[in-house]
Design a protein around this motif. Structure first.
Motif, short mmCIF file in Angstrom:
data_model
loop_
_atom_site.label_atom_id
_atom_site.label_comp_id
_atom_site.label_asym_id
_atom_site.label_seq_id
_atom_site.Cartn_x
_atom_site.Cartn_y
_atom_site.Cartn_z
N TYR A 177 0.98 -1.36 -0.30
CA TYR A 177 0.05 0.04 0.02
C TYR A 177 1.04 1.22 -0.23
N PRO A 358 -6.16 0.70 -7.05
CA PRO A 358 -6.32 -0.46 -5.97
C PRO A 358 -7.58 -1.30 -6.19
N PHE A 415 -3.39 -2.48 -2.43
CA PHE A 415 -4.60 -2.25 -2.30
C PHE A 415 -4.82 -0.68 -1.89
N ALA A 421 -6.28 -0.06 4.25
CA ALA A 421 -4.87 -0.47 3.51
C ALA A 421 -3.84 -0.87 3.86
#
Length: 546
Positions: A177, A358, A415, A421
């Motif tokens: 992330y 994402p 993500f 995330a």
């Protein structure tokens, strides 16, 4: 007075060669040999001419086929080092029909921007090469708004192949992330950990300082003068101030843990104390391999393997600051950043140079795969919570890479940004099944039909006569011909009593298994050439009489 003189005899006049008497036989021998050679040539000339005309008149109608060994160089199906793949049907892919293909199609079109703009072949062609250009150019002209049409696009222009590491059935996935950390443009008591940009004395062969983003693997050197190259500083040396006060600081963070996690993720959003945001992305590394600190904690029995996550690592480092410094320096790898002009609403930019999506973007092994390649990943992942097994069946697009992402079926799932995330991506270390989508122009089955067929296997009878035995490891035993039976004990040379009696078929199999190779015939004795003297012809001498 007529007639011969009384003092002259008729036979006294010499009529042959006037050479010396001892040289006369050699001269006559040479003359006879020359005459014999000339006669032999004249006798054989007509025969050779007739034979040549006969051979030329019987030319073969169909020349015999010559087998080329080794096999000729043909175009192989695309190869992925260390990987294996097998064709699959769309109906055999679990979750394919239920996925949101429109979201994957939008991410694919983002990757198609640099692919369709390519004019020359890539400098480092991979398995797919330039085969993505055709589907990308088609996708760039299609503004789809329907999931069914997006699914039809992938099924029409791609072929699914199940892919994994050689000898394995599944791949491995992790998550990453974009961290959001606090920072400042100036150093103070709160923000005292510098974020460095790429130093000018960092040298990588084949690149220049103007290169945007250096490779994340390979050797990196520190230039001293014009020619001397030495390994670059490791993490401990940099943290101790090896490159401080050189104007390389982009900003300052609160602690080393924030910097470490930003380096692991490859990007970060720095919320400055004046309310603005700085976006930083990976730019270079110091040449040392990445060492996961989580693995060290597992080996030291500090955190159990089944409970390992990035959140657990952060909590332990905050509770043990002194031990955290020593643990962090075990990872000698160090990442340098560059500042990118992105707003707070923009997503991080991957190694392909396009914004990540994402839940749809993945990082893959750049040495094996090409950016823009679709991958369908299916597995049971802890998305909703640490203990849950959420079905994950989603079409992803390769748009990024990482130094820890190695292998044909290895992916890092993106993500998004923020704390939530980070929690989801931090607990992902699970097996999953991979399906790679290749353009139809790269159909491996069609290419495989052109490959030469291997030789036929020998019959069972021939195989028994010429068994393939492994070479002996003991040369002395091989020379002496001593072999130790496998069913005889070393101490007593007695067969074990528990050995069952072998039937006729078993005995034949055992005899075939232990059969010795057929010995080669003994070499012929060397016979020394015996020099034979040429036959001497005895010529009779004649005297001419009148």
């Amino acid at each position: 007075m007529s007639g011969h003189l009384p003092a002259t005899r008729a036979l006294a006049i010499r009529t042959g060669s006037w050479l010396a008497p001892e040289a006369r036989p050699d001269a006559r021998r040479l003359a006879g040999l020359a005459f014999g050679v000339f006669a032999l040539a004249c006798s054989l000339a007509p025969v050779d001419a007739l034979a040549g005309r006969h051979v030329r008149s019987q030319k073969p109608l169909h020349p015999p086929s010559v087998r080329h060994l080794p096999y000729p160089q043909l175009e192989f199906p695309f190869q992925i080092n260390g990987g294996q793949y097998a064709p699959a049907a769309w109906s055999e892919i679990a979750g394919w029909s239920e996925d949101d293909h429109l979201a994957a199609y939008k991410a694919f079109r983002v990757s198609c921007r640099p692919i369709s703009a390519q004019q020359k072949p890539p400098a480092d062609p991979k398995a797919l090469g330039t085969s993505l250009r055709d589907p990308c150019r088609i996708a760039r002209g299609l503004e789809l708004a329907d999931g069914a049409k997006a699914r039809a696009f992938f099924e029409e222009h791609f072929l699914p192949l199940r892919i994994s590491r050689l000898g394995e059935g599944e791949g491995f996935v992790t998550g990453y992330y974009e961290p959001i950390v606090d920072g400042s443009r100036t150093e103070n008591e709160v923000y005292k950990v510098p974020v460095y940009r790429r130093p000018s004395n960092l040298f990588v062969r084949g690149t220049t300082q103007s290169s945007a983003g250096l490779p994340n693997k390979g050797q990196v050197f520190r230039k001293i003068g014009r020619r001397k190259l030495v390994p670059y500083y490791d993490r401990a040396e940099i943290e101790d101030g090896a490159i401080a006060d050189r104007g390389l600081e982009i900003c300052w963070l609160k602690d080393q843990t924030d910097l470490l996690f930003s380096q692991i993720q490859g990007s970060a959003r720095v919320s400055l104390d004046d309310g603005s945001t700085v976006r930083i992305n990976y730019d270079a590394h110091n040449g040392y391999p990445y060492t996961p600190v989580g693995r060290i904690l597992i080996e030291r029995n500090i955190i159990p393997k089944d409970q390992m996550s990035m959140q657990k690592i952060r909590e332990w480092m905050e509770q043990n600051p002194n031990e955290a410094d020593e643990l962090r320096r075990q990872n000698k790898s160090y990442i340098f950043f560059r500042e990118v002009q992105l707003s707070d609403k923009d997503e991080a930019v991957g190694a392909q140079g396009v914004p990540l999506t994402p839940g749809r973007s993945i990082a893959v092994d750049k040495s094996l795969h090409v950016y823009g390649t679709p991958f369908f990943i299916e597995g049971e992942l802890p998305i909703e919570s640490e203990r849950s097994k959420t079905p994950f069946r989603r079409l992803m697009i390769a748009q990024d890479t990482g130094s820890a992402i190695v292998g044909p079926a290895r992916a890092d799932l993106y993500f998004g940004a923020g704390l939530e995330a980070g929690k989801v991506s931090g607990r992902l270390r699970h097996n999953a099944r991979f399906v790679i989508l290749v353009p139809k122009s790269l159909d491996p089955a069609a290419r495989g039909r052109k490959m030469p067929v291997p030789d036929e296997r020998p019959s069972e009878k021939i195989a028994k006569l010429f068994p393939q035995t492994a070479p002996s490891k003991d040369p002395s035993r091989e020379q002496k011909g001593i072999e130790k039976p496998s069913d005889v004990t070393a101490g007593t040379n007695i067969k074990p009593a528990t050995t069952p009696a072998a039937g006729p078929s078993q005995a034949a199999a055992i005899q075939a298994a232990v059969a010795k190779p057929v010995p080669l015939p003994e070499p012929r004795p060397k016979v020394e050439a015996v020099s034979v003297k040429p036959h001497q012809r005895h010529l009779r001498r004649y005297r001419h009489r009148r």
